[in-house]
Design a protein around this motif. Structure first.
Motif, short mmCIF file in Angstrom:
data_model
loop_
_atom_site.label_atom_id
_atom_site.label_comp_id
_atom_site.label_asym_id
_atom_site.label_seq_id
_atom_site.Cartn_x
_atom_site.Cartn_y
_atom_site.Cartn_z
N ARG A 171 20.40 11.57 -1.29
CA ARG A 171 20.72 13.14 -1.30
C ARG A 171 20.71 14.01 -2.47
N ASN A 172 21.24 12.99 -3.48
CA ASN A 172 21.47 14.28 -5.07
C ASN A 172 19.99 14.36 -5.41
N PHE A 173 18.93 13.43 -5.30
CA PHE A 173 17.87 13.93 -5.87
C PHE A 173 16.42 14.03 -4.80
N ASP A 174 17.31 14.41 -3.43
CA ASP A 174 15.74 14.44 -2.57
C ASP A 174 15.15 13.65 -2.82
N LEU A 175 15.53 12.36 -2.11
CA LEU A 175 14.49 12.12 -2.59
C LEU A 175 13.98 10.63 -1.13
N ASP A 176 13.05 10.47 -0.96
CA ASP A 176 12.51 9.74 0.90
C ASP A 176 12.35 8.35 0.74
N PRO A 177 13.52 8.02 0.86
CA PRO A 177 13.77 6.18 0.57
C PRO A 177 12.52 5.37 1.19
N THR A 178 11.62 5.87 1.85
CA THR A 178 10.06 4.96 1.68
C THR A 178 9.36 4.97 1.29
N VAL A 179 9.35 5.55 -0.10
CA VAL A 179 8.33 5.52 -0.96
C VAL A 179 9.11 5.63 -2.30
N THR A 180 10.41 5.25 -2.70
CA THR A 180 11.07 5.00 -3.18
C THR A 180 11.46 3.41 -4.14
N LEU A 181 11.06 3.58 -5.30
CA LEU A 181 11.08 2.22 -5.84
C LEU A 181 12.01 1.65 -6.70
N ASP A 241 11.32 -10.08 -16.41
CA ASP A 241 11.30 -9.52 -18.27
C ASP A 241 10.06 -8.06 -17.57
N PRO A 242 9.47 -7.51 -19.10
CA PRO A 242 9.12 -6.21 -18.04
C PRO A 242 7.20 -6.91 -17.97
N ALA A 243 6.94 -8.14 -18.59
CA ALA A 243 5.77 -8.14 -18.46
C ALA A 243 5.31 -8.35 -17.18
N ASN A 244 6.46 -8.74 -16.46
CA ASN A 244 6.53 -8.71 -14.91
C ASN A 244 6.98 -7.48 -13.72
N LEU A 245 7.78 -6.95 -14.78
CA LEU A 245 7.53 -5.86 -14.11
C LEU A 245 6.23 -5.15 -14.24
N ARG A 246 5.62 -4.61 -15.46
CA ARG A 246 3.73 -3.84 -15.21
C ARG A 246 3.56 -4.56 -14.21
N SER A 247 3.47 -6.33 -13.96
CA SER A 247 2.67 -6.93 -12.88
C SER A 247 3.10 -6.49 -11.45
N ASP A 248 4.41 -6.20 -11.08
CA ASP A 248 5.46 -5.74 -10.24
C ASP A 248 4.57 -4.14 -9.88
N LEU A 249 4.58 -3.26 -11.26
CA LEU A 249 4.21 -2.25 -10.61
C LEU A 249 2.99 -1.66 -9.80
N ALA A 250 2.37 -2.64 -10.83
CA ALA A 250 0.44 -2.90 -10.64
C ALA A 250 0.32 -2.69 -8.87
N ALA A 251 1.58 -3.45 -8.43
CA ALA A 251 0.97 -4.17 -7.19
C ALA A 251 1.28 -2.80 -6.43
N TYR A 252 2.41 -1.67 -6.79
CA TYR A 252 2.62 -0.52 -5.79
C TYR A 252 1.67 0.54 -6.54
N LYS A 253 0.17 -0.01 -7.58
CA LYS A 253 -0.61 0.73 -7.82
C LYS A 253 -0.03 2.00 -8.74
N THR A 263 0.98 -1.50 0.39
CA THR A 263 0.45 0.14 0.19
C THR A 263 1.10 1.01 -0.08
N THR A 264 2.55 0.91 -0.16
CA THR A 264 2.70 2.03 0.21
C THR A 264 2.92 3.22 -1.14
N ALA A 265 2.44 4.83 -0.91
CA ALA A 265 2.54 5.15 -1.84
C ALA A 265 3.41 5.91 -2.54
N ILE A 266 4.36 5.32 -3.90
CA ILE A 266 5.68 5.44 -4.33
C ILE A 266 5.58 7.09 -4.88
N LYS A 267 6.79 7.80 -4.27
CA LYS A 267 6.76 8.94 -5.00
C LYS A 267 7.77 9.25 -6.19
N HIS A 268 9.03 8.04 -5.98
CA HIS A 268 10.32 8.37 -6.80
C HIS A 268 10.52 6.71 -7.29
#
Length: 204
Positions: free
Chosen positions: A155-165, A189-201, A2-7
């Motif tokens: 640090r260089n890209f001002d990211l919050d690690p907890t919402v970084t994928l 592979d790309p197909a599994n990547l799409r599926s994994d990304l969908a799990a992060y909405k 359920t983590t809302a990914i920002k980066h």
């Protein structure tokens, strides 16, 4: 998940572009067994990694030429034929990258790459200029899976690690990202990547 990914952070080699050093030596050393010996004993994976850490090619070549003077042409051929080792991009993954950017997501790259060959890759594969930026190991003299490079990227890209994928094909690099407090996807592979990304909405 359920983590809302920002980066979103992409690896490059074997995720966005193909890499195979044998392709650069198909003409130089046509015999497979001889080529295998050359990569095992002279231009080894470990030797090449030091260029990813920032060592200059001239220094790397001279080191080997001193040890293996009869192989000077082949040693210098590694850098000269590097462009043949990266013959194409993985278009399906590139489409995902571009869609994430188009959808307004913050996308950067974190890669083990020699400084000069990364710039060459950017000119050949212009989509590598489309993310917000990249941390390149050859520029910063530290490499994945070392913790320092993850913290440096944050640090260089001002990211919050907890919402970084993080997306990488190397399991050790994924484990290091998780230890640094990031979220992570092990790319296969790309197909599994799409599926994994969908799990992060993240729908692409």
């Amino acid at each position: 998940m359920t983590t809302a990914i920002k980066h979103i952070v992409f690896d490059i080699g074997s995720v966005l572009i193909h890499y195979d050093p044998h392709l650069g030596f198909a003409d130089l050393i046509p015999d497979q067994a001889e080529r295998d010996w050359f990569f095992k004993n002279i231009c080894t994976h470990e030797w090449n990694l030091q260029q990813d850490r920032g060592r200059k090619w001239e220094e790397a070549e001279n080191l080997l030429i001193e040890q293996f003077p009869d192989h000077e042409v082949h040693i210098k051929g590694f850098r000269q034929n590097w462009h043949k080792m990266v013959p194409y991009a993985y278009e399906d993954t590139v489409t995902i990258l571009r869609q994430l950017i188009a959808d307004g997501h913050d996308v950067t790259m974190l890669t083990n790459f020699a400084s000069d060959t990364f710039r060459e890759a950017q000119e050949r594969f212009t989509f590598l200029k489309e993310p917000r930026g990249a941390t390149v190991s050859g520029d910063v003299f530290v490499m994945k899976p070392e913790r320092e490079i993850y913290d440096l990227h944050v640090r260089n890209f001002d990211l919050d690690p907890t919402v970084t994928l993080f997306i990488d094909d190397n399991r050790a690099n994924i484990d290091a990202a998780l230890e640094a407090g990031w979220q992570a996807i092990h790319f296969t592979d790309p197909a599994n990547l799409r599926s994994d990304l969908a799990a992060y909405k993240l729908t692409v």
